[in-house]
Design a protein around this motif. Structure first.
Motif, PDB file in Angstrom:
ATOM      1  N   SER A  26       0.777  -1.297   0.006  1.00 22.60           N
ATOM      2  CA  SER A  26      -0.180  -0.100   0.084  1.00 22.60           C
ATOM      3  C   SER A  26       0.851   1.131   0.137  1.00 22.60           C
ATOM      4  N   LEU A  27       2.160   1.113   0.316  1.00 20.30           N
ATOM      5  CA  LEU A  27       3.123   2.292   0.300  1.00 20.30           C
ATOM      6  C   LEU A  27       3.833   2.187  -0.715  1.00 20.30           C
ATOM      7  N   VAL A  28       3.499   1.770  -1.971  1.00 19.33           N
ATOM      8  CA  VAL A  28       4.359   1.701  -3.086  1.00 19.33           C
ATOM      9  C   VAL A  28       4.778   3.147  -3.587  1.00 19.33           C
ATOM     10  N   ALA A  29       3.491   4.037  -3.639  1.00 18.37           N
ATOM     11  CA  ALA A  29       3.727   5.381  -3.961  1.00 18.37           C
ATOM     12  C   ALA A  29       4.660   6.183  -3.000  1.00 18.37           C
ATOM     13  N   GLY A  30       4.534   5.792  -1.681  1.00 14.86           N
ATOM     14  CA  GLY A  30       5.274   6.317  -0.599  1.00 14.86           C
ATOM     15  C   GLY A  30       6.814   6.125  -0.958  1.00 14.86           C
ATOM     16  N   ALA A  31       6.951   4.699  -0.971  1.00 16.20           N
ATOM     17  CA  ALA A  31       8.428   4.281  -1.155  1.00 16.20           C
ATOM     18  C   ALA A  31       8.955   4.821  -2.532  1.00 16.20           C
ATOM     19  N   ALA A  32       8.074   5.326  -3.494  1.00 23.74           N
ATOM     20  CA  ALA A  32       8.723   5.668  -4.721  1.00 23.74           C
ATOM     21  C   ALA A  32       9.082   7.427  -3.936  1.00 23.74           C
ATOM     22  N   ALA A  33       8.133   8.089  -3.469  1.00 20.28           N
ATOM     23  CA  ALA A  33       8.513   9.239  -3.031  1.00 20.28           C
ATOM     24  C   ALA A  33       9.841   9.479  -2.360  1.00 20.28           C
ATOM     25  N   TYR A  72      -8.829   8.377   3.223  1.00 21.25           N
ATOM     26  CA  TYR A  72      -7.390   8.261   3.026  1.00 21.25           C
ATOM     27  C   TYR A  72      -6.867   6.812   2.969  1.00 21.25           C
ATOM     28  N   ARG A  73      -5.988   6.295   2.114  1.00 15.45           N
ATOM     29  CA  ARG A  73      -5.128   5.488   2.055  1.00 15.45           C
ATOM     30  C   ARG A  73      -3.718   5.525   2.761  1.00 15.45           C
ATOM     31  N   PRO A  74      -3.357   4.452   3.250  1.00  9.85           N
ATOM     32  CA  PRO A  74      -1.816   4.706   3.753  1.00  9.85           C
ATOM     33  C   PRO A  74      -0.897   5.507   2.743  1.00  9.85           C
ATOM     34  N   GLN A  75      -0.896   5.180   1.431  1.00 12.10           N
ATOM     35  CA  GLN A  75      -0.305   6.054   0.564  1.00 12.10           C
ATOM     36  C   GLN A  75      -0.346   7.544   0.662  1.00 12.10           C
ATOM     37  N   ASP A  76      -1.778   7.997   0.809  1.00 16.29           N
ATOM     38  CA  ASP A  76      -1.966   9.301   0.797  1.00 16.29           C
ATOM     39  C   ASP A  76      -1.389   9.843   2.252  1.00 16.29           C
ATOM     40  N   VAL A  77      -1.762   9.122   3.300  1.00 15.84           N
ATOM     41  CA  VAL A  77      -1.136   9.585   4.617  1.00 15.84           C
ATOM     42  C   VAL A  77       0.397   9.673   4.273  1.00 15.84           C
ATOM     43  N   TYR A  78       1.274   9.044   3.589  1.00 18.41           N
ATOM     44  CA  TYR A  78       2.608   9.189   3.463  1.00 18.41           C
ATOM     45  C   TYR A  78       2.868  10.239   2.838  1.00 18.41           C
ATOM     46  N   ILE A  79       2.337  10.576   1.569  1.00 16.70           N
ATOM     47  CA  ILE A  79       2.828  11.833   0.638  1.00 16.70           C
ATOM     48  C   ILE A  79       2.535  13.230   1.314  1.00 16.70           C
ATOM     49  N   ASN A  80       1.044  12.913   1.838  1.00 18.41           N
ATOM     50  CA  ASN A  80       0.744  14.220   2.713  1.00 18.41           C
ATOM     51  C   ASN A  80       1.773  14.699   3.646  1.00 18.41           C
ATOM     52  N   GLU A  81       2.026  13.447   4.594  1.00 19.50           N
ATOM     53  CA  GLU A  81       2.781  13.980   5.726  1.00 19.50           C
ATOM     54  C   GLU A  81       4.313  14.213   5.283  1.00 19.50           C
ATOM     55  N   LEU A  82       4.724  13.613   4.150  1.00 16.42           N
ATOM     56  CA  LEU A  82       6.149  14.011   3.652  1.00 16.42           C
ATOM     57  C   LEU A  82       6.205  15.430   3.288  1.00 16.42           C
ATOM     58  N   PHE A  83       5.327  15.535   2.332  1.00 17.74           N
ATOM     59  CA  PHE A  83       5.331  16.883   1.560  1.00 17.74           C
ATOM     60  C   PHE A  83       5.208  17.993   2.712  1.00 17.74           C
ATOM     61  N   GLY A  84       4.251  17.982   3.646  1.00 17.23           N
ATOM     62  CA  GLY A  84       3.967  18.621   4.599  1.00 17.23           C
ATOM     63  C   GLY A  84       5.104  19.037   5.475  1.00 17.23           C
ATOM     64  N   GLY A  85       5.986  18.016   5.897  1.00 19.42           N
ATOM     65  CA  GLY A  85       7.206  18.037   6.659  1.00 19.42           C
ATOM     66  C   GLY A  85       8.252  19.106   5.991  1.00 19.42           C
ATOM     67  N   LEU A  86       8.441  18.521   4.627  1.00 22.30           N
ATOM     68  CA  LEU A  86       9.508  19.369   3.697  1.00 22.30           C
ATOM     69  C   LEU A  86       9.224  20.623   3.704  1.00 22.30           C
ATOM     70  N   ALA A  87       7.858  21.022   3.348  1.00 16.16           N
ATOM     71  CA  ALA A  87       7.225  22.467   3.269  1.00 16.16           C
ATOM     72  C   ALA A  87       7.953  23.260   4.463  1.00 16.16           C
ATOM     73  N   GLN A  88       7.597  22.524   5.806  1.00 14.85           N
ATOM     74  CA  GLN A  88       8.081  23.277   6.899  1.00 14.85           C
ATOM     75  C   GLN A  88       9.430  23.383   7.008  1.00 14.85           C
ATOM     76  N   LEU A  89      10.345  22.345   6.591  1.00 18.57           N
ATOM     77  CA  LEU A  89      11.770  22.429   6.614  1.00 18.57           C
ATOM     78  C   LEU A  89      12.206  23.697   5.986  1.00 18.57           C
ATOM     79  N   ASP A  90      11.566  23.959   4.638  1.00 16.00           N
ATOM     80  CA  ASP A  90      11.844  24.925   3.763  1.00 16.00           C
ATOM     81  C   ASP A  90      11.647  26.318   4.540  1.00 16.00           C
ATOM     82  N   LYS A 149       6.596   6.425   8.963  1.00 18.79           N
ATOM     83  CA  LYS A 149       7.591   6.211   7.955  1.00 18.79           C
ATOM     84  C   LYS A 149       7.836   7.751   7.458  1.00 18.79           C
ATOM     85  N   ALA A 150       6.839   8.477   7.044  1.00 19.31           N
ATOM     86  CA  ALA A 150       7.031   9.711   6.569  1.00 19.31           C
ATOM     87  C   ALA A 150       7.769  10.663   7.249  1.00 19.31           C
ATOM     88  N   LEU A 151       7.368  10.726   9.012  1.00 17.93           N
ATOM     89  CA  LEU A 151       8.208  11.600   9.542  1.00 17.93           C
ATOM     90  C   LEU A 151       9.682  11.419   9.586  1.00 17.93           C
TER      91      LEU A 151
END
Length: 500
Positions: A24-31, A157-175, A199-201
């Motif tokens: 279910s995290l194929v998209a997240g792993a790719a990200a 939300y699917r797990p892969q939606d959770v992953y990309i949302n969490e990852l992108f939001g975290g990177l935006a705040q790092l920025d 995993k995203a965090l």
């Protein structure tokens, strides 16, 4: 291979649960793989020694705002980083063969700390800009956070939606210079969803506190998963991502969440909002002596004087999300109430479906609101006028007080030798700041994310000279947009760029 249940999830004790998570995290792993791909900027463009093998980096010649009275501030000074930690702060440091980052014209200070952010909502940015928290019966307020975000969007939300949302939001705040966050995920519909958050965090590469809010929605079917998460992901305190237990008092059975959190030695965090009718339950907890220094109370709008006093006496922490509280009808932000009781709050962004998650918005809103209250009293002839907040005060809320609230002040929050090197460089030569006349004032009243030049977390550079390192932003953007499209369609909410 086991059969999935009707909701598309395996039971908790299914032997192939982790296989299902991987699929279910194929998209997240790719990200995640974009960290090693050609990205916005390469780590090859930055000093190589940071955060690894105990090598040393000298941040040289900046305007140093340490936020530690024992260290002091310097018009021109250096910060020496050795591996993960700050080795020294002061003028003209002798660093031998350390790699050098030229900080001329930069404000060098601790990274910002956000003590309450729902990162899973990143794909819903600005959707609820004109909405409020709950439907108050008026037609113009029909689109509200409770019904649309919590009851419609989050439920699909699917797990892969959770992953990309969490990852992108975290990177935006790092920025934007936020090196630490408490992510109040509220998206734990299954163990797979929870694992996707963690995993995203971890993959974001910044300091984070994983807020596990048990009992919301479908995750009530998995009682006790907090114990699994603590064992599998948080067995050590010596890691960038740690854990907090959610104890929401508007959810039946919250007492068990408080009990589990305290059994596991975790802080217990919860939203405290009068709009949801929480005051009577909060009063009962206060009267029963249930508050403690392990509590993080978010918002604290509409609570009784008695409960406030009990919270202050117990050493509980208060996290304010001032722009959101004003915009979404949580109640007037209780900044002055906290200060009057000697409580030093932290600042938080809350939800990007309504407001930006950058720290400059949080600091300016808090600064101007408290001063507006005090100034109105003064202009009305009131003799009991609260002391005006200063720009340094609100920077402290956004750094050290956040670290204290999350029990991380031994690691971060100030530029103190021995603490981990969570450091940001802010460009004070930029057109919106120059000429520099007052460092704290420039940070709070003039700056925005464009001034964030360099970001370091635990000695590792994550942004350098205005660019995130080793992040393929176009790829991540495409995956976030695909997640948004899925979530809107699955929730049955039409997309309209000009109307909610």
């Amino acid at each position: 291979m086991c059969r999935l249940c009707d909701e598309g999830r395996p039971p908790l004790d299914c032997e192939s649960r982790r296989d299902f998570l991987k699929a279910s995290l194929v998209a997240g792993a790719a990200a995640a793989s974009v960290f090693a791909a050609t990205g916005v900027a390469s780590a090859q463009d930055a000093p190589q020694g940071t955060g690894t093998d105990g090598r040393r980096v000298l941040i040289k010649g900046g305007h140093v705002l340490s936020m530690d009275p024992a260290v002091g501030d310097f018009a021109t000074a250096d910060v020496l980083v050795s591996g993960r930690t700050i080795e020294a702060v002061g003028p003209n440091l002798d660093a031998g063969d350390a790699e050098v980052i030229d900080a001329t014209g930069m404000i060098v200070m601790p990274g910002f700390i956000d003590t309450h952010h729902h990162q899973f909502e990143t794909a819903l940015r600005s959707f609820l800009a004109d909405g409020i928290l709950v439907n108050d019966g008026l037609p113009e307020n029909a689109i509200n956070y409770y019904e649309y975000i919590l009851q419609k969007f989050s439920m699909v939300y699917r797990p892969q939606d959770v992953y990309i949302n969490e990852l992108f939001g975290g990177l935006a705040q790092l920025d934007t210079g936020v090196t630490t966050v408490m992510d109040v995920s509220q998206i734990h519909h299954s163990p797979e969803h929870s694992d996707a958050v963690v995993k995203a965090l971890q993959d974001t590469g910044r300091r984070a506190v994983f807020g596990y809010f048990e009992g919301w929605g479908d995750n009530a079917k998995y009682p006790g998963d907090a114990r699994r998460l603590k064992t599998e992901h948080f067995s050590s305190d010596d890691q960038l991502v740690t854990m907090v237990m959610g104890g929401e008092i508007y959810i039946p059975g919250y007492e068990e969440s408080w009990k589990i959190g305290r059994e596991l030695g975790l802080p217990v965090a919860l939203h405290v909002v009068g709009t949801f009718g929480m005051a009577p339950t909060f009063d009962k907890l206060a009267e029963a002596g249930m508050f403690g220094p392990d509590n993080i109370f978010i918002h604290m709008t509409g609570m009784s004087d008695m409960a406030w006093e009990k919270a202050a006496d117990a050493g509980a922490h208060v996290s304010l999300a001032v722009p959101i509280e004003m915009a979404m009808r949580h109640g007037m932000p209780p900044i002055q109430k906290a200060l009057d009781l000697g409580m030093q709050p932290s600042l938080s962004s809350d939800v990007e479906c309504t407001m930006s998650a950058d720290p400059f918005t949080q600091m300016r809103s808090t600064f101007t609101l408290q001063r507006a209250f005090a100034n109105e009293k003064a202009l009305a002839g009131d003799k009991d006028v609260p002391k005006l907040l200063t720009s340094r005060d609100v920077i402290r809320f956004a750094t050290l007080e956040g670290a204290k609230g999350l029990k991380l002040d031994t690691k971060t929050g100030t530029l103190t030798p021995g603490k981990e090197a969570d450091i940001i460089l802010l460009d004070a030569t930029a057109i919106n700041v120059t000429p520099l006349n007052h460092v704290p004032g420039a940070v709070v009243t003039l700056m925005d994310r464009t001034n964030v030049d360099t970001v370091m977390v635990a000695g590792k550079l994550r942004k350098f000279r205005g660019k995130l390192l080793d992040v393929d932003l176009p790829k991540l953007t495409s995956e976030l947009e695909a997640s948004r499209d899925y979530v809107f369609e699955a929730a049955g909410v039409p997309k309209d760029l000009f109307r909610m």
